[in-house]
Write a protein that holds these residues in place. Structure first.
Motif, short mmCIF file in Angstrom:
data_model
loop_
_atom_site.label_atom_id
_atom_site.label_comp_id
_atom_site.label_asym_id
_atom_site.label_seq_id
_atom_site.Cartn_x
_atom_site.Cartn_y
_atom_site.Cartn_z
N GLY A 23 0.83 -1.19 0.00
CA GLY A 23 0.00 0.00 0.00
C GLY A 23 0.86 1.24 0.00
O GLY A 23 2.08 1.17 0.08
N THR A 24 0.24 2.38 -0.05
CA THR A 24 0.98 3.64 -0.13
C THR A 24 1.53 4.08 1.20
O THR A 24 2.53 4.76 1.26
N CYS A 25 0.94 3.72 2.27
CA CYS A 25 1.42 4.22 3.56
C CYS A 25 2.65 3.46 4.03
O CYS A 25 3.40 3.95 4.86
N GLY A 26 2.95 2.30 3.52
CA GLY A 26 4.11 1.55 3.98
C GLY A 26 5.34 1.72 3.12
O GLY A 26 6.45 1.48 3.57
N LEU A 27 5.22 2.14 1.88
CA LEU A 27 6.36 2.25 0.98
C LEU A 27 6.58 3.71 0.59
O LEU A 27 5.65 4.43 0.30
N ARG A 28 7.86 4.11 0.57
CA ARG A 28 8.22 5.44 0.10
C ARG A 28 9.21 5.28 -1.03
O ARG A 28 10.20 4.57 -0.90
N HIS A 29 8.96 5.91 -2.12
CA HIS A 29 9.89 5.87 -3.24
C HIS A 29 10.79 7.09 -3.14
O HIS A 29 10.32 8.20 -2.93
N ARG A 30 12.10 6.87 -3.29
CA ARG A 30 13.06 7.97 -3.18
C ARG A 30 13.62 8.25 -4.56
O ARG A 30 14.04 7.34 -5.27
N ALA A 31 13.68 9.53 -4.92
CA ALA A 31 14.24 9.90 -6.22
C ALA A 31 15.75 9.76 -6.18
O ALA A 31 16.38 9.90 -5.14
N GLU A 32 16.37 9.47 -7.32
CA GLU A 32 17.82 9.34 -7.41
C GLU A 32 18.47 10.70 -7.19
O GLU A 32 17.96 11.71 -7.63
N GLY A 33 19.66 10.78 -6.47
CA GLY A 33 20.38 12.02 -6.25
C GLY A 33 20.63 12.24 -4.77
O GLY A 33 20.44 11.36 -3.94
N PHE A 34 21.12 13.47 -4.45
CA PHE A 34 21.48 13.81 -3.08
C PHE A 34 20.51 14.86 -2.55
O PHE A 34 20.02 15.70 -3.29
N THR A 35 20.34 14.84 -1.24
CA THR A 35 19.52 15.88 -0.62
C THR A 35 20.37 17.12 -0.43
O THR A 35 21.61 17.09 -0.51
N LEU A 36 19.73 18.23 -0.16
CA LEU A 36 20.44 19.49 0.06
C LEU A 36 21.36 19.40 1.27
O LEU A 36 22.48 19.90 1.25
N ILE A 37 20.95 18.73 2.30
CA ILE A 37 21.76 18.57 3.51
C ILE A 37 23.03 17.79 3.18
O ILE A 37 24.11 18.15 3.63
N GLU A 38 22.92 16.71 2.42
CA GLU A 38 24.08 15.92 2.05
C GLU A 38 25.07 16.74 1.23
O GLU A 38 26.28 16.68 1.45
N VAL A 39 24.57 17.55 0.32
CA VAL A 39 25.44 18.39 -0.49
C VAL A 39 26.14 19.42 0.38
O VAL A 39 27.35 19.66 0.25
N MET A 40 25.44 20.05 1.32
CA MET A 40 26.03 21.06 2.20
C MET A 40 27.11 20.46 3.12
O MET A 40 28.16 21.04 3.31
N VAL A 41 26.83 19.29 3.66
CA VAL A 41 27.82 18.62 4.52
C VAL A 41 29.06 18.26 3.71
O VAL A 41 30.20 18.46 4.15
N SER A 42 28.87 17.74 2.51
CA SER A 42 30.01 17.38 1.64
C SER A 42 30.84 18.60 1.29
O SER A 42 32.08 18.56 1.33
N LEU A 43 30.20 19.70 0.95
CA LEU A 43 30.93 20.93 0.62
C LEU A 43 31.68 21.48 1.82
O LEU A 43 32.80 21.99 1.69
N THR A 44 31.08 21.40 3.01
CA THR A 44 31.76 21.85 4.22
C THR A 44 33.01 21.03 4.48
O THR A 44 34.09 21.57 4.78
N ILE A 45 32.91 19.72 4.38
CA ILE A 45 34.07 18.84 4.59
C ILE A 45 35.14 19.12 3.54
O ILE A 45 36.34 19.20 3.87
N LEU A 46 34.74 19.28 2.30
CA LEU A 46 35.70 19.58 1.23
C LEU A 46 36.40 20.92 1.47
O LEU A 46 37.61 21.03 1.29
N THR A 47 35.65 21.93 1.91
CA THR A 47 36.24 23.24 2.19
C THR A 47 37.25 23.16 3.32
O THR A 47 38.34 23.74 3.24
N LEU A 48 36.93 22.44 4.38
CA LEU A 48 37.88 22.28 5.50
C LEU A 48 39.14 21.54 5.05
O LEU A 48 40.26 21.92 5.43
N ALA A 49 38.97 20.50 4.26
CA ALA A 49 40.13 19.75 3.76
C ALA A 49 41.01 20.63 2.88
O ALA A 49 42.25 20.60 2.97
N MET A 50 40.40 21.45 2.03
CA MET A 50 41.17 22.36 1.16
C MET A 50 41.90 23.42 1.98
O MET A 50 43.04 23.78 1.66
N ALA A 51 41.26 23.92 3.04
CA ALA A 51 41.91 24.93 3.90
C ALA A 51 43.13 24.34 4.60
O ALA A 51 44.18 24.98 4.68
#
Length: 191
Positions: A23-51
Motif C-alpha cells: 500500500g501507499t502508507c508503507g512504501l516510500r519511493h526515493r528519487a535518485e540524487g542527493f539531498t540538500l543537507i548531504e550536499v552542504m555537509v560534503s561541501l563543508t568537509i571539502l572546504t575544510l580539507a582544502m583549507a
C-alpha cells in the motif's frame, strides 16, 4: 488504494514466511540524487580539507624559501671568508712612510674593517694590490663591501678610486680581532 485495500502479501525477496504490507502508507519511493543537507555537509568537509591542505602547502613553501635564502647567505659568507683567508696568506710585507717619516706595515684593521696588500687579488695574479673589507651602511642596512686598489700606484691612506668593488648584501657583520705578535721569550719558551 484505500486503507481497506491494504493487504498482506508474500515477500519472495526476504525469504519464505515473510510478509509485508502493500500500500501507499508503507512504501516510500526515493528519487535518485542527493539531498540538500548531504550536499552542504560534503561541501563543508571539502572546504575544510582544502583549507588544511592550503595551509600546509604555504607553510612548506615558506620554509623551503627561507632555507634557500639561508643557504645562499651561508655560501656567500663562506666564499668571502675563503677569499679573505687566501689573500691574508699571500699578504706581502709592504711598508708605508707616515707623515712623521716613520715606516710602518701597510696594514690597517679595526672592529669592522681590514685593509692590507696582497699578491693574490680576486682577479689578476702576480700584481700586488691593496684590498679592503669593510662593513658599511646602505639604505639603513649593513653590508660588507670588498674593494681592490692599485699598489704601489697610490698611497696607502690616499685610496682614490677602486679598481674593483663588490657589495655583499648577505654579510651584515664583521668582527676582527687584531693581536700583537708575541716577541720571542715572552711566550715562556727559552731562547
Amino acid at each position: 488504494m484505500s486503507p481497506e485495500e491494504v493487504a498482506l502479501f508474500h515477500d519472495e525477496a526476504a525469504g519464505a514466511g515473510s510478509v509485508r504490507r502493500r500500500g501507499t502508507c508503507g512504501l516510500r519511493h526515493r528519487a535518485e540524487g542527493f539531498t540538500l543537507i548531504e550536499v552542504m555537509v560534503s561541501l563543508t568537509i571539502l572546504t575544510l580539507a582544502m583549507a588544511v591542505a592550503y595551509g600546509s602547502f604555504t607553510t612548506a613553501l615558506t620554509s623551503w624559501s627561507a632555507g634557500l635564502s639561508r643557504g645562499r647567505k651561508e655560501q656567500v659568507a663562506r666564499i668571502a671568508l675563503e677569499r679573505m683567508a687566501q689573500q691574508l696568506k699571500s699578504a706581502i710585507p709592504a711598508t708605508i712612510t707616515t707623515t712623521g717619516g716613520r715606516r710602518r706595515p701597510a696594514f690597517e684593521g679595526g672592529d669592522d674593517h681590514i685593509r692590507f696588500v696582497t699578491m693574490l687579488p680576486s682577479g689578476v695574479d702576480g700584481i700586488p694590490v691593496q684590498v679592503s673589507y669593510s662593513i658599511e651602511e646602505a639604505d639603513g642596512e649593513s653590508r660588507m663591501v670588498y674593494r681592490e686598489y692599485p699598489w704601489p700606484d697610490k698611497k696607502f691612506f690616499d685610496l682614490g678610486e677602486p679598481v674593483k668593488e663588490e657589495a655583499l648584501d648577505e654579510i651584515v657583520g664583521l668582527a676582527i680581532t687584531l693581536r700583537p705578535r708575541e716577541k720571542s721569550g715572552e711566550s715562556g719558551e727559552s731562547g
